[in-house]
Motif scaffolding. Structure first.
Motif, PDB file in Angstrom:
ATOM      1  N   PHE A  39     -28.458   9.892  28.315  1.00 61.63           N
ATOM      2  CA  PHE A  39     -27.494  10.594  29.160  1.00 61.63           C
ATOM      3  C   PHE A  39     -26.614  11.407  28.217  1.00 61.63           C
ATOM      4  CE2 PHE A  39     -28.623   6.895  31.617  1.00 61.63           C
ATOM      5  CZ  PHE A  39     -28.729   7.388  32.903  1.00 61.63           C
ATOM      6  N   ALA A  40     -26.671  12.725  28.305  1.00 59.37           N
ATOM      7  CA  ALA A  40     -25.857  13.584  27.442  1.00 59.37           C
ATOM      8  C   ALA A  40     -24.956  14.447  28.327  1.00 59.37           C
ATOM      9  CB  ALA A  40     -26.738  14.468  26.564  1.00 59.37           C
ATOM     10  N   ALA A  41     -23.668  14.337  28.121  1.00 61.09           N
ATOM     11  CA  ALA A  41     -22.712  15.118  28.905  1.00 61.09           C
ATOM     12  C   ALA A  41     -22.623  16.538  28.362  1.00 61.09           C
ATOM     13  CB  ALA A  41     -21.338  14.452  28.863  1.00 61.09           C
ATOM     14  N   GLY A  42     -22.439  17.486  29.268  1.00 60.78           N
ATOM     15  CA  GLY A  42     -22.242  18.873  28.872  1.00 60.78           C
ATOM     16  C   GLY A  42     -20.805  19.095  28.424  1.00 60.78           C
ATOM     17  N   THR A  43     -20.498  20.329  28.076  1.00 62.57           N
ATOM     18  CA  THR A  43     -19.147  20.634  27.591  1.00 62.57           C
ATOM     19  C   THR A  43     -18.550  21.808  28.365  1.00 62.57           C
ATOM     20  OG1 THR A  43     -20.035  22.138  25.902  1.00 62.57           O
ATOM     21  CG2 THR A  43     -19.632  19.855  25.243  1.00 62.57           C
ATOM     22  N   LEU A  44     -17.245  21.715  28.603  1.00 60.24           N
ATOM     23  CA  LEU A  44     -16.459  22.836  29.111  1.00 60.24           C
ATOM     24  C   LEU A  44     -15.662  23.357  27.927  1.00 60.24           C
ATOM     25  CD1 LEU A  44     -14.836  21.871  32.541  1.00 60.24           C
ATOM     26  CD2 LEU A  44     -16.526  23.623  32.099  1.00 60.24           C
ATOM     27  N   ASP A  45     -15.847  24.599  27.587  1.00 61.30           N
ATOM     28  CA  ASP A  45     -15.148  25.171  26.435  1.00 61.30           C
ATOM     29  C   ASP A  45     -14.694  26.591  26.783  1.00 61.30           C
ATOM     30  OD1 ASP A  45     -14.138  25.862  23.987  1.00 61.30           O
ATOM     31  OD2 ASP A  45     -16.050  25.800  22.921  1.00 61.30           O
ATOM     32  N   LEU A  46     -13.439  26.691  27.185  1.00 62.85           N
ATOM     33  CA  LEU A  46     -12.861  27.990  27.510  1.00 62.85           C
ATOM     34  C   LEU A  46     -12.172  28.542  26.271  1.00 62.85           C
ATOM     35  CD1 LEU A  46     -12.173  30.092  29.738  1.00 62.85           C
ATOM     36  CD2 LEU A  46     -10.057  28.815  30.111  1.00 62.85           C
ATOM     37  N   SER A  47     -12.571  29.721  25.856  1.00 66.05           N
ATOM     38  CA  SER A  47     -11.909  30.350  24.709  1.00 66.05           C
ATOM     39  C   SER A  47     -11.413  31.728  25.125  1.00 66.05           C
ATOM     40  CB  SER A  47     -12.862  30.440  23.511  1.00 66.05           C
ATOM     41  OG  SER A  47     -14.022  31.160  23.846  1.00 66.05           O
ATOM     42  N   MET A  48     -10.525  32.255  24.303  1.00 66.53           N
ATOM     43  CA  MET A  48      -9.855  33.496  24.642  1.00 66.53           C
ATOM     44  C   MET A  48      -9.824  34.413  23.429  1.00 66.53           C
ATOM     45  SD  MET A  48      -6.085  33.530  26.180  1.00 66.53           S
ATOM     46  CE  MET A  48      -5.211  35.003  26.473  1.00 66.53           C
ATOM     47  N   ASN A  49     -10.023  35.695  23.682  1.00 69.04           N
ATOM     48  CA  ASN A  49      -9.984  36.658  22.598  1.00 69.04           C
ATOM     49  C   ASN A  49      -9.265  37.912  23.068  1.00 69.04           C
ATOM     50  OD1 ASN A  49     -10.476  37.906  20.141  1.00 69.04           O
ATOM     51  ND2 ASN A  49     -12.474  38.642  20.767  1.00 69.04           N
ATOM     52  N   PRO A  50      -8.162  38.289  22.456  1.00 64.81           N
ATOM     53  CA  PRO A  50      -7.433  37.593  21.394  1.00 64.81           C
ATOM     54  C   PRO A  50      -6.614  36.440  21.983  1.00 64.81           C
ATOM     55  CG  PRO A  50      -6.236  39.569  22.004  1.00 64.81           C
ATOM     56  CD  PRO A  50      -7.495  39.571  22.820  1.00 64.81           C
ATOM     57  N   SER A  51      -6.204  35.534  21.118  1.00 62.43           N
ATOM     58  CA  SER A  51      -5.428  34.388  21.596  1.00 62.43           C
ATOM     59  C   SER A  51      -3.971  34.773  21.854  1.00 62.43           C
ATOM     60  CB  SER A  51      -5.508  33.235  20.595  1.00 62.43           C
ATOM     61  OG  SER A  51      -5.023  33.635  19.342  1.00 62.43           O
ATOM     62  N   GLU A  52      -3.505  35.846  21.228  1.00 59.66           N
ATOM     63  CA  GLU A  52      -2.163  36.370  21.496  1.00 59.66           C
ATOM     64  C   GLU A  52      -2.315  37.686  22.255  1.00 59.66           C
ATOM     65  OE1 GLU A  52       1.706  36.509  18.834  1.00 59.66           O
ATOM     66  OE2 GLU A  52       0.362  38.166  18.290  1.00 59.66           O
ATOM     67  N   ILE A  53      -1.881  37.685  23.504  1.00 51.46           N
ATOM     68  CA  ILE A  53      -2.071  38.872  24.342  1.00 51.46           C
ATOM     69  C   ILE A  53      -1.055  39.951  24.011  1.00 51.46           C
ATOM     70  CG2 ILE A  53      -2.066  39.740  26.716  1.00 51.46           C
ATOM     71  CD1 ILE A  53      -3.032  36.968  27.588  1.00 51.46           C
ATOM     72  N   ILE A  54       0.201  39.570  23.808  1.00 45.70           N
ATOM     73  CA  ILE A  54       1.226  40.584  23.549  1.00 45.70           C
ATOM     74  C   ILE A  54       2.278  40.046  22.589  1.00 45.70           C
ATOM     75  CG2 ILE A  54       2.613  39.966  25.565  1.00 45.70           C
ATOM     76  CD1 ILE A  54       3.092  43.075  25.860  1.00 45.70           C
ATOM     77  N   ASN A  55       2.703  40.910  21.680  1.00 48.43           N
ATOM     78  CA  ASN A  55       3.790  40.612  20.743  1.00 48.43           C
ATOM     79  C   ASN A  55       4.433  41.954  20.409  1.00 48.43           C
ATOM     80  OD1 ASN A  55       5.535  39.824  18.748  1.00 48.43           O
ATOM     81  ND2 ASN A  55       4.000  38.738  17.537  1.00 48.43           N
ATOM     82  N   ILE A  56       5.516  42.242  21.077  1.00 43.41           N
ATOM     83  CA  ILE A  56       6.124  43.565  20.940  1.00 43.41           C
ATOM     84  C   ILE A  56       7.640  43.441  20.910  1.00 43.41           C
ATOM     85  CG2 ILE A  56       6.217  44.054  23.410  1.00 43.41           C
ATOM     86  CD1 ILE A  56       5.157  46.910  22.606  1.00 43.41           C
ATOM     87  N   GLY A  57       8.288  44.345  20.191  1.00 45.64           N
ATOM     88  CA  GLY A  57       9.741  44.342  20.090  1.00 45.64           C
ATOM     89  C   GLY A  57      10.324  45.700  20.463  1.00 45.64           C
ATOM     90  N   ASN A  58      11.641  45.799  20.369  1.00 43.17           N
ATOM     91  CA  ASN A  58      12.366  47.044  20.652  1.00 43.17           C
ATOM     92  C   ASN A  58      12.083  47.606  22.047  1.00 43.17           C
ATOM     93  OD1 ASN A  58      13.756  47.171  18.184  1.00 43.17           O
ATOM     94  ND2 ASN A  58      11.926  48.008  17.181  1.00 43.17           N
ATOM     95  N   LEU A  59      12.026  46.732  23.034  1.00 47.79           N
ATOM     96  CA  LEU A  59      11.803  47.185  24.414  1.00 47.79           C
ATOM     97  C   LEU A  59      13.085  47.723  25.029  1.00 47.79           C
ATOM     98  CD1 LEU A  59       9.625  44.273  25.844  1.00 47.79           C
ATOM     99  CD2 LEU A  59       8.871  46.566  25.224  1.00 47.79           C
ATOM    100  N   LYS A  60      12.895  48.643  25.934  1.00 49.29           N
ATOM    101  CA  LYS A  60      14.020  49.164  26.730  1.00 49.29           C
ATOM    102  C   LYS A  60      13.543  49.258  28.178  1.00 49.29           C
ATOM    103  CE  LYS A  60      12.826  53.914  25.516  1.00 49.29           C
ATOM    104  NZ  LYS A  60      11.610  53.534  24.852  1.00 49.29           N
ATOM    105  N   PRO A  61      14.453  49.229  29.131  1.00 55.35           N
ATOM    106  CA  PRO A  61      14.053  49.358  30.536  1.00 55.35           C
ATOM    107  C   PRO A  61      13.195  50.603  30.738  1.00 55.35           C
ATOM    108  CG  PRO A  61      16.345  48.699  30.410  1.00 55.35           C
ATOM    109  CD  PRO A  61      15.909  49.022  29.003  1.00 55.35           C
ATOM    110  N   GLY A  62      12.108  50.408  31.469  1.00 58.78           N
ATOM    111  CA  GLY A  62      11.166  51.500  31.733  1.00 58.78           C
ATOM    112  C   GLY A  62       9.918  51.443  30.868  1.00 58.78           C
ATOM    113  N   ASP A  63       9.945  50.687  29.757  1.00 61.51           N
ATOM    114  CA  ASP A  63       8.764  50.568  28.894  1.00 61.51           C
ATOM    115  C   ASP A  63       7.662  49.779  29.608  1.00 61.51           C
ATOM    116  OD1 ASP A  63       9.967  51.955  26.846  1.00 61.51           O
ATOM    117  OD2 ASP A  63      10.374  50.185  25.602  1.00 61.51           O
TER     118      ASP A  63
END
Length: 195
Positions: A39-63
């Motif tokens: 009896f061999a169990a399967g695997t659930l393996d969710l991965s993501m690319n990229p792992s960091e979706i957003i990293n931004i600075g200096n925002l102002k309203p309207g951006d």
């Protein structure tokens, strides 16, 4: 008579011993088979690319910022659905916030990079944080993945647009603030089946 009795008892003991020995060596046919099973169990393996979706600075309203990412089913089992749990922390630089910064960040989930004007679902980070992962799945992932889910070895592209909403009012309280967003994607197996 005593001697005859003893002789008779000795003969009976000898006869009984021979019968026991003969009975103990009685032979019969036999056969055996060994069954080795796994009896061999399967695997659930969710991965993501990229792992960091957003990293931004200096925002102002309207951006606004458009980012895309892929969810991969790197496991051996099909995924029936994927859910999203949203959490964030606001770092109030001046300690003067009277509103939640997350209420001013609009999130639009789009169909794909070729159709940026086709919005699947639109909300704010504050509203997204209050929603259950199952409700989010119905609004975001179900339109994209449908009933088939995410098959083993497959991936799917997702596009999201973040907007620092300019509400036309004084938003000075957010100057210097930052928001740390954490999205947790969870995959679920398909139902068990007769094998």
């Amino acid at each position: 008579m005593n001697v005859k009795k003893q002789l008779s008892m000795g003969m009976m003991s000898l006869l009984l011993g021979i019968i026991l020995i003969a009975g103990g060596t009685y032979a019969y046919f036999s056969d055996s088979e060994i069954s080795n099973n796994t009896f061999a169990a399967g695997t659930l393996d969710l991965s993501m690319n990229p792992s960091e979706i957003i990293n931004i600075g200096n925002l102002k309203p309207g951006d606004s910022m458009i980012r895309d990412f892929e969810l991969h089913n790197s496991g051996t089992l099909d995924m029936s659905k994927v859910t999203l749990d949203t959490d964030y922390k606001v770092n109030d630089a001046n300690g003067d916030n009277t509103e939640d910064f997350g209420e001013h960040i609009q999130v639009e989930f789009l169909y794909n990079m070729n159709n940026l004007d086709q919005v699947i679902y639109e909300t704010t980070l504050a509203e997204l944080k209050e929603m259950t992962p199952e409700a989010i799945s119905q609004h975001i992932f179900y339109p994209m993945l449908g009933e088939k889910g995410l098959k083993a070895g497959d991936y799917h592209d997702f596009v999201v647009k973040f907007i620092f909403v300019d509400n036309g009012e004084d938003q000075n309280q957010f100057q210097g603030d930052s928001l740390e967003l954490e999205w947790t994607f969870t995959a679920y197996q398909t139902e068990g089946e007769q094998k």
